[in-house]
Design a protein around this motif. Structure first.
Motif, PDB file in Angstrom:
ATOM      1  N   GLU A 160       0.771  -1.192  -0.122  1.00  0.00           N
ATOM      2  CA  GLU A 160      -0.019  -0.124   0.096  1.00  0.00           C
ATOM      3  C   GLU A 160       0.870   1.347  -0.091  1.00  0.00           C
ATOM      4  OE1 GLU A 160      -2.240  -0.652   3.426  1.00  0.00           O
ATOM      5  OE2 GLU A 160      -3.809  -2.194   2.439  1.00  0.00           O
ATOM      6  N   THR A 171       2.260   1.587  -3.386  1.00  0.00           N
ATOM      7  CA  THR A 171       1.014   2.040  -4.328  1.00  0.00           C
ATOM      8  C   THR A 171       0.988   3.425  -4.026  1.00  0.00           C
ATOM      9  OG1 THR A 171       0.096  -0.147  -4.315  1.00  0.00           O
ATOM     10  CG2 THR A 171      -1.277   1.721  -5.059  1.00  0.00           C
ATOM     11  N   ARG A 192       1.023   6.292  -6.809  1.00  0.00           N
ATOM     12  CA  ARG A 192      -0.261   7.035  -6.962  1.00  0.00           C
ATOM     13  C   ARG A 192       0.075   8.536  -7.019  1.00  0.00           C
ATOM     14  NH1 ARG A 192      -3.833   3.916  -8.608  1.00  0.00           N
ATOM     15  NH2 ARG A 192      -4.047   1.920  -7.679  1.00  0.00           N
ATOM     16  N   THR A 200      -5.167   3.273  -1.426  1.00  0.00           N
ATOM     17  CA  THR A 200      -5.363   2.074  -2.259  1.00  0.00           C
ATOM     18  C   THR A 200      -6.669   1.933  -2.827  1.00  0.00           C
ATOM     19  OG1 THR A 200      -3.337   1.412  -1.065  1.00  0.00           O
ATOM     20  CG2 THR A 200      -4.832  -0.473  -2.248  1.00  0.00           C
ATOM     21  N   ASN A 223      -7.280   2.399  -6.968  1.00  0.00           N
ATOM     22  CA  ASN A 223      -7.290   1.501  -7.677  1.00  0.00           C
ATOM     23  C   ASN A 223      -8.861   1.540  -8.378  1.00  0.00           C
ATOM     24  OD1 ASN A 223      -4.999  -0.650  -7.872  1.00  0.00           O
ATOM     25  ND2 ASN A 223      -5.002  -0.117  -5.760  1.00  0.00           N
ATOM     26  N   ASP A 248      -8.508   4.249 -11.152  1.00  0.00           N
ATOM     27  CA  ASP A 248      -7.659   3.976 -12.380  1.00  0.00           C
ATOM     28  C   ASP A 248      -8.311   2.812 -13.184  1.00  0.00           C
ATOM     29  OD1 ASP A 248      -5.993   5.955 -11.398  1.00  0.00           O
ATOM     30  OD2 ASP A 248      -4.571   4.382 -10.534  1.00  0.00           O
ATOM     31  N   ASN A 249      -8.964   1.721 -12.572  1.00  0.00           N
ATOM     32  CA  ASN A 249      -9.576   0.652 -13.372  1.00  0.00           C
ATOM     33  C   ASN A 249     -10.549   1.442 -14.197  1.00  0.00           C
ATOM     34  OD1 ASN A 249      -8.010  -1.033 -12.124  1.00  0.00           O
ATOM     35  ND2 ASN A 249      -9.597  -2.020 -10.852  1.00  0.00           N
ATOM     36  N   ARG A 252      -0.195  -7.976 -14.658  1.00  0.00           N
ATOM     37  CA  ARG A 252      -1.252  -7.217 -14.165  1.00  0.00           C
ATOM     38  C   ARG A 252      -2.055  -8.086 -12.823  1.00  0.00           C
ATOM     39  NH1 ARG A 252      -2.569  -2.995 -17.468  1.00  0.00           N
ATOM     40  NH2 ARG A 252      -3.906  -2.212 -16.143  1.00  0.00           N
ATOM     41  N   GLY A 306      -4.125  -4.679  -8.677  1.00  0.00           N
ATOM     42  CA  GLY A 306      -4.996  -3.667  -8.135  1.00  0.00           C
ATOM     43  C   GLY A 306      -6.337  -4.059  -7.188  1.00  0.00           C
ATOM     44  N   VAL A 355      -6.890  -3.897  -3.206  1.00  0.00           N
ATOM     45  CA  VAL A 355      -8.042  -3.388  -2.956  1.00  0.00           C
ATOM     46  C   VAL A 355      -8.857  -4.202  -1.606  1.00  0.00           C
ATOM     47  CG1 VAL A 355     -10.588  -2.718  -3.370  1.00  0.00           C
ATOM     48  CG2 VAL A 355      -8.626  -1.837  -4.750  1.00  0.00           C
TER      49      VAL A 355
END
Length: 542
Positions: free
Chosen positions: A326, A329, A333, A431, A435, A438-439, A494, A497, A501
């Motif tokens: 986190e 991340t 970010r 986080t 996420n 961004d998704n 990938r 994310g 979460v």
């Protein structure tokens, strides 16, 4: 001295040890054995000369020669005693009368002279005995026996003797064989020590004991200092090694010495180390709940020269790993947000510079008013409701990223989120929000009409987060896998994310679900977080 001894090789130490032990034992044993042999020979000689003396003293020829000491009788006595001496291999046989005068002697020149030694007086008084005294032939074991006539009157005595020099010579012959056997044993011991040292060196991979000790100390220091828990078991399932980090993570209160030697199932009930050892198949990056602690572990069978000798497990606390992830991340970010803002700011500066350079004052004023008005409205919306400066700044940065991608990002915030004192919880919220947003940005990037709605509702006990977009949405087949680590429909490397979460939501005792869009296009995630988990210093793990 200690330094010099430690520098000696194992081979030299073993040879020296065997040589010293055998030499000392050989000397001690030889002295002891020779002493026993000498005593045995001395005792045997005493008995032998005593028996010979008694036989001669009881001989009729001896009695007759003393009673009638004629020249012929004395010559016969000399011949008889010499014959007996040679047959029995004693050193001297002497017959003497009551005056102590020799009537026979191995040296004829001594016949007629008084006996010497000083130990003959008891024999002249009728006593039989043995003694050690110095005569004409040197120190000897001497046996005396009185001679009686038919009327039982003592008429003389017999002296039979064996020199101590001859006894010692006989004993030394025996000791020579003892010395030879001990020397042979010493040679064998040296050879065996060479073979033993070579075998030990082979077992120790050519290392000296001091080098092995240094390696052990280094290994122990490494195991103590690594930030991973380590547990090692042998083939029987007994713990042979465990470091302090493993005890801390697994909440084992016993001393290290108390744990080593215990069965692994007694210390860690649901471990799979024994299963890994039996199957011989390693297991990597496996999540496991042990003693109420979720860990990420690697379990590997231990092989030495192709033979299975046990198994080893290395693991980390999942809570700590999630916090680290986190943090990373969150840093990424923040960097993305700053990059987006910097890019957008540079673009606006270029527009302002162009308008100013062309002296388009009215257009410049209108453009600045539009920028200031939009940013003030966006910033005001977020900052009024989100009092935590980190989260507020992070959400404001998403406006820049959305404008850069041509996305319409709308925030609808109901309620007020107070500042959060625990920075780890702040990172967890970033986080979750980061996420999900961004998704959604990824989901709408190729659409003509790109829309994302973020709804935040803060009431007395719950923070509700809802993020929806008008992208392609999530298929029913993918729905059951999207929160799994590494699962992604976007390609390789990938799928981390949504996993983070879910982990962050679990840390905050929250819940996440997909919203029902009633056949509308896109995807929607709804998150419920209890405020009591957000605003306390330490979170109780669910």
């Amino acid at each position: 001295m200690k330094y010099f001894f430690n520098r000696l090789t194992l081979k030299f130490k073993l040879i020296s040890l065997f040589f010293l032990v055998f030499t000392l034992s050989a000397i001690a044993e030889n002295v002891y054995i020779i002493q026993l042999v000498n005593n045995e020979y001395l005792q045997t000689s005493r008995q032998r000369v005593e028996n010979i003396a008694k036989i001669i003293s009881s001989s009729n020829n001896t009695i007759e020669s003393i009673q009638t000491p004629t020249f012929e009788n004395l010559a016969l006595l000399q011949n008889e005693t010499e014959k007996i001496r040679r047959l029995t291999q004693v050193d001297f046989v002497v017959v003497f009368n009551m005056q102590g005068v020799r009537l026979s002697h191995p040296d004829k020149s001594k016949i007629g002279l008084s006996i010497v030694g000083g130990d003959e007086h008891r024999a002249l008084k009728g006593e039989s005995y043995t003694s050690i005294a110095k005569g004409t032939l040197g120190n000897s074991v001497r046996a005396f026996s009185p001679i009686y006539n038919d009327e039982h009157q003592q008429i003389g005595a017999v002296l039979v003797g064996q020199t101590l020099q001859k006894i010692n010579q006989l004993a030394s012959r025996t000791s020579q064989s003892i010395w030879l056997s001990l020397f042979a044993s010493l040679v064998v011991a040296v050879i065996l020590s060479l073979l033993l040292s070579r075998n030990i060196k082979k077992i120790l991979y050519g290392l000296e004991p001091t080098e092995m000790a240094h390696l052990f100390e280094e290994r122990d220091a490494i195991i103590r200092t690594v930030k991973e828990g380590i547990v090692v078991i042998n083939r029987e399932g007994y713990i042979t090694q465990i470091n302090n980090e493993a005890k801390r993570i697994l909440r084992i209160n016993s001393n290290k010495e108390d744990v080593i030697g215990e069965q692994i199932v007694d210390v860690i009930p649901n471990t799979r180390l024994h299963d890994v050892m039996v199957s011989g198949i390693a297991e990597y990056d496996c999540e496991q709940n042990i003693n109420g602690v979720v860990i990420l572990t690697n379990r590997v069978p231990l092989l030495v020269n192709g033979s299975l000798v046990g198994a080893i497990a290395s693991f980390r606390d999942m809570t700590e790993m999630r916090q680290l992830a986190e943090n990373l991340t969150g840093v990424n970010r923040y960097a993305d947000a700053l990059r987006s803002q910097s890019h957008e700011f540079n673009n606006k500066l270029h527009v302002i510079y162009g308008l100013a350079f062309n002296n388009n004052k009215q257009e410049l004023i209108d453009y600045l008013e539009e920028i200031i008005g939009n940013q003030q409205a966006e910033s005001k919306l977020v900052t009024q409701a989100i009092k935590d400066p980190i989260i507020s700044g992070f959400l404001n940065s998403k406006f820049s990223r959305a404008r850069e991608l041509g996305v319409s990002l709308l925030f609808n915030i109901n309620g007020e989120l107070s500042p959060i004192t625990d920075i780890s919880i702040t990172h967890s919220l970033i986080t979750i929000l980061g996420n999900l947003i961004d998704n959604s940005l990824d989901a709408v990037q190729f659409l003509d009409n790109k829309q994302i709605n973020v709804n935040l509702e803060i009431n007395n006990d719950t923070l509700q987060i809802e993020v929806n977009d008008n992208g392609e949405g999530i298929s029913d087949e993918d729905t059951q896998y999207i929160f799994q680590k590494g699962y992604s429909t976007k390609g390789n490397n990938r799928g981390i994310g949504l996993y983070l979460v879910l982990a962050s939501i679990d840390e905050l005792n929250g819940h996440i679900q997909l919203c029902d869009l009633s056949n509308k296009k896109g995807a929607c995630f709804k998150v419920l977080l209890p405020l009591k988990a957000i605003y306390r210093e330490k979170v109780t793990h669910g």
